[in-house]
Design a protein around this motif. Structure first.
Motif, PDB file in Angstrom:
ATOM      1  N   VAL A 109      44.810  34.217  39.645  1.00 50.50           N
ATOM      2  CA  VAL A 109      45.219  34.486  38.249  1.00 50.50           C
ATOM      3  C   VAL A 109      46.166  33.182  38.131  1.00 50.50           C
ATOM      4  O   VAL A 109      47.108  32.908  38.779  1.00 50.50           O
ATOM      5  N   ILE A 116      49.509  43.028  38.389  1.00 48.28           N
ATOM      6  CA  ILE A 116      50.129  43.642  39.913  1.00 48.28           C
ATOM      7  C   ILE A 116      50.687  45.197  39.186  1.00 48.28           C
ATOM      8  O   ILE A 116      50.126  46.033  39.825  1.00 48.28           O
ATOM      9  N   SER A 176      51.562  38.625  48.664  1.00 45.77           N
ATOM     10  CA  SER A 176      50.669  39.289  47.804  1.00 45.77           C
ATOM     11  C   SER A 176      48.865  39.162  48.199  1.00 45.77           C
ATOM     12  O   SER A 176      48.202  39.236  47.588  1.00 45.77           O
ATOM     13  N   THR A 177      48.957  38.409  49.296  1.00 41.72           N
ATOM     14  CA  THR A 177      47.515  38.335  49.914  1.00 41.72           C
ATOM     15  C   THR A 177      47.441  38.721  51.159  1.00 41.72           C
ATOM     16  O   THR A 177      48.368  38.720  52.144  1.00 41.72           O
ATOM     17  N   VAL A 213      42.063  38.239  43.611  1.00 43.49           N
ATOM     18  CA  VAL A 213      42.087  37.795  42.184  1.00 43.49           C
ATOM     19  C   VAL A 213      42.871  36.370  42.251  1.00 43.49           C
ATOM     20  O   VAL A 213      43.915  36.323  42.934  1.00 43.49           O
ATOM     21  N   VAL A 232      46.372  39.052  45.506  1.00 41.54           N
ATOM     22  CA  VAL A 232      46.513  38.136  44.559  1.00 41.54           C
ATOM     23  C   VAL A 232      47.241  36.776  44.539  1.00 41.54           C
ATOM     24  O   VAL A 232      48.160  36.712  45.298  1.00 41.54           O
ATOM     25  N   VAL A 238      48.859  46.222  46.401  1.00 40.03           N
ATOM     26  CA  VAL A 238      48.579  44.705  46.427  1.00 40.03           C
ATOM     27  C   VAL A 238      49.404  44.386  47.701  1.00 40.03           C
ATOM     28  O   VAL A 238      50.856  44.934  47.811  1.00 40.03           O
ATOM     29  N   ALA A 256      50.815  37.149  36.644  1.00 35.42           N
ATOM     30  CA  ALA A 256      50.553  38.288  37.969  1.00 35.42           C
ATOM     31  C   ALA A 256      51.214  39.402  37.963  1.00 35.42           C
ATOM     32  O   ALA A 256      51.146  40.450  38.337  1.00 35.42           O
ATOM     33  N   GLY A 288      44.808  43.191  34.462  1.00 33.76           N
ATOM     34  CA  GLY A 288      44.699  44.086  35.642  1.00 33.76           C
ATOM     35  C   GLY A 288      44.132  45.414  35.481  1.00 33.76           C
ATOM     36  O   GLY A 288      43.494  46.169  36.144  1.00 33.76           O
ATOM     37  N   SER A 316      48.540  33.389  42.530  1.00 31.63           N
ATOM     38  CA  SER A 316      48.845  32.953  41.314  1.00 31.63           C
ATOM     39  C   SER A 316      49.199  31.414  41.052  1.00 31.63           C
ATOM     40  O   SER A 316      49.065  30.758  42.239  1.00 31.63           O
TER      41      SER A 316
END
Lengths: 343, 343
Positions: free
Chosen positions: A251, A261, A336-337, A249, A277, A271, A257, A237, A279
């Motif tokens: 991950v 983060i 997270s996205t 990303v 992110v 984020v 993750a 990170g 994962s």
DNA sequence: TTGTACGCGTTATCAC
DNA sequence: GTGATAACGCGTACAA
């Protein structure tokens, strides 16, 4: 002239039951194994005697006579990782449901070939009829191959979670799901934090991540290597945080993750506003991260069930028992996205 | 007139080795068990034959003859919870180091007495010489007691992680550590989110939480019950969020703390500014929560080691082998606790 | 449907 | 230091 003094406190045996029930040991055996061909009231008498004496079949004797142990072995890396543990749950269930017991041998994270062989040996000596390999083994080593393939000396069945075609979760699909999701959101490229390089999964995901990017005409940035731990995710990170135009990303595990983060937050990148992110795994805590993790779910329990089912089928020499659980990965979209910021 | 056709493909036996080495089976046995009293070059010859044939001791036969299996059994609840898994690591290590193998039987979370007994039986029938009870069992049930105590019919040794005095982590100390820390920070009282009520730990912690508050002249608020899962922690968090003057919470596991903190955040209460949280366990992700969790560490691996060590000592009839790892809990202060806001 | 006899592969005991 | 032999408790083959 008995060469061994008879123990008087020994557990009740088949002979004792037979005597008490007034039948032969053979009849007791038939009743215990439930193979039928015993008159109902004979069976009742036997069962009564069994109950009175507290008789239980002596597993070692039975297995010596029959050549069967109904034992499964599992080799995993330090079992406190979520994936190993969840796998174990599925294996346990299926084994128990089919009358098998399971012994586990844990090896350290980057165990030497020797440590691995040692675990293998312990399991086999103990009588495991089949062994589930839940570790990333490089089959290149001759010593390993000698053990991993069946030989006259090592006759247990084997099944490998990352090699056996019917079991393998499609790792490429995992990477594709993640990358396509991010690209679909409008990100220009996707960075990748990989798992421990010793794992087959790691390579497969990295390759698929790269290929997916190329399929979209994108030149992949360098892989950021890590090792599954939250700490390594944290370090990755910090690396990502130092790259101003990294906005997405992929991950390779939820646990990483969490670390990733946190590092991002400490660097002032939020984020998913600044970087998205995704994962892999969907562990129980994934939904309770801040933000909740968008992740590709791996059905560990089902994988465990499938592996045990297959292995038992192999041992018993038939094709399949019951239905093979599906092991398809699945994208779980949480928080997270997001699309990249306008600039 | 053999009543059984001899298998020609059978694994090499002691007899084969003895023949090849030109010694008696007894000598082979002595060499294999490493008990000495064999001349060095005799041993060498035997070992050479062992190697050539790929001979391995047949565990079932050995155990039938010797009466020993060197097997440990473990009963845990669905093993994907961190505590069970970490415990397993310690048990594995110690068992392997002492030449024991371990078989696991998993039972569901609120397993019936029957399910528990079934697991117990499987392990015993299979030959476990000792069984580690990693589950919260109510010893009230007569059926359970009959199995849990040694009887002529069930002769394995037992050890219970929440009953055996030498092993038990001081649960009261855990609660005290947490509550004193919060009170020391200046909070007027401490709320408590408990674990699953079926667990002994849960009751012990609740009682100690209550007692500690009373010792400080504080009347304890009602306990908020939960069940170890992050989801239940989330629900408890919503409850807490609805209580304006709740500024400090002692929650019985890290996993619940994740859920709790999320609920608090969603309700607009920040941690630790508005409410301080201390939890229990110190799982790997605790340091990567937002905020990082202040928690009371339980040394699960050490507990596992201690349990296995004790159990093996019991089996072998001596007092202790090696050093018993300490199982003292320890407060880890991170960022989820702070003094209360001025008002 | 039931019983008899043997052998599974090892360790324990005792004699040498 | 080494060997002969009798258990260990059960399943299997075959006879009854």
């Amino acid at each position: 002239m008995s060469p061994r003094r008879p123990r008087e406190d020994r557990a009740p045996s088949q002979v004792d039951v037979a005597k008490l029930a007034g039948v032969s040991t053979q009849t007791v055996s038939r009743v215990m194994s439930g193979q039928g061909n015993v008159r109902a009231d004979t069976a009742r008498r036997v069962l009564a005697a069994v109950d009175e004496l507290g008789y239980r079949v002596h597993a070692a004797a039975a297995s010596l006579a029959s050549g069967r142990t109904r034992q499964l072995g599992v080799i995993v890396v330090s079992t406190d990782r979520y994936s190993s543990a969840a796998l174990g749950v599925g294996i346990q269930q299926t084994a128990a449901a089919n009358g098998y017991t399971v012994s586990t041998a844990a090896v350290a994270d980057h165990a030497s070939v020797d440590a691995f062989l040692e675990a293998f040996d312990r399991l086999e000596r103990q009588g495991a009829e089949g062994i589930i390999l839940g570790v990333p083994i490089e089959l290149e080593s001759p010593a390993l191959r000698a053990r991993t393939e069946r030989t006259p000396a090592t006759r247990s069945e084997r099944i490998s979670l990352d090699q056996d075609a019917a079991l393998v979760v499609d790792q490429a699909a995992i990477a594709r799901l993640a990358v396509e999701h991010l690209l679909g959101l409008g990100h220009e490229t996707v960075w990748h934090v990989s798992g421990d390089v010793y794992w087959t999964e790691t390579r497969q995901r990295s390759e698929a991540w790269e290929q997916t990017l190329r399929d979209h005409g994108i030149t992949p940035p360098p892989v950021i290597p890590a090792d599954w731990t939250p700490e390594s995710g944290y370090r990755a990170g910090r690396t990502i945080a130092a790259i101003p135009d990294a906005t997405a990303v992929f991950v390779s595990s939820d646990e990483m993750a969490f670390g990733l983060i946190r590092a991002l937050h400490e660097a002032g990148r939020s984020v998913p506003e600044d970087v998205s992110v995704v994962s892999v795994d969907d562990i129980a805590l994934a939904a309770y991260a801040s933000p909740a993790l968008t992740t590709v779910r791996q059905p560990f329990e089902d994988m465990g069930r499938a592996a045990a089912l297959r292995l038992i089928a192999q041992i018993e020499g038939h094709e399949a028992i019951g239905e093979m659980p599906s092991t398809d990965p699945q994208l779980i979209i949480r928080s997270s996205t997001a699309p990249p910021r306008e600039r």
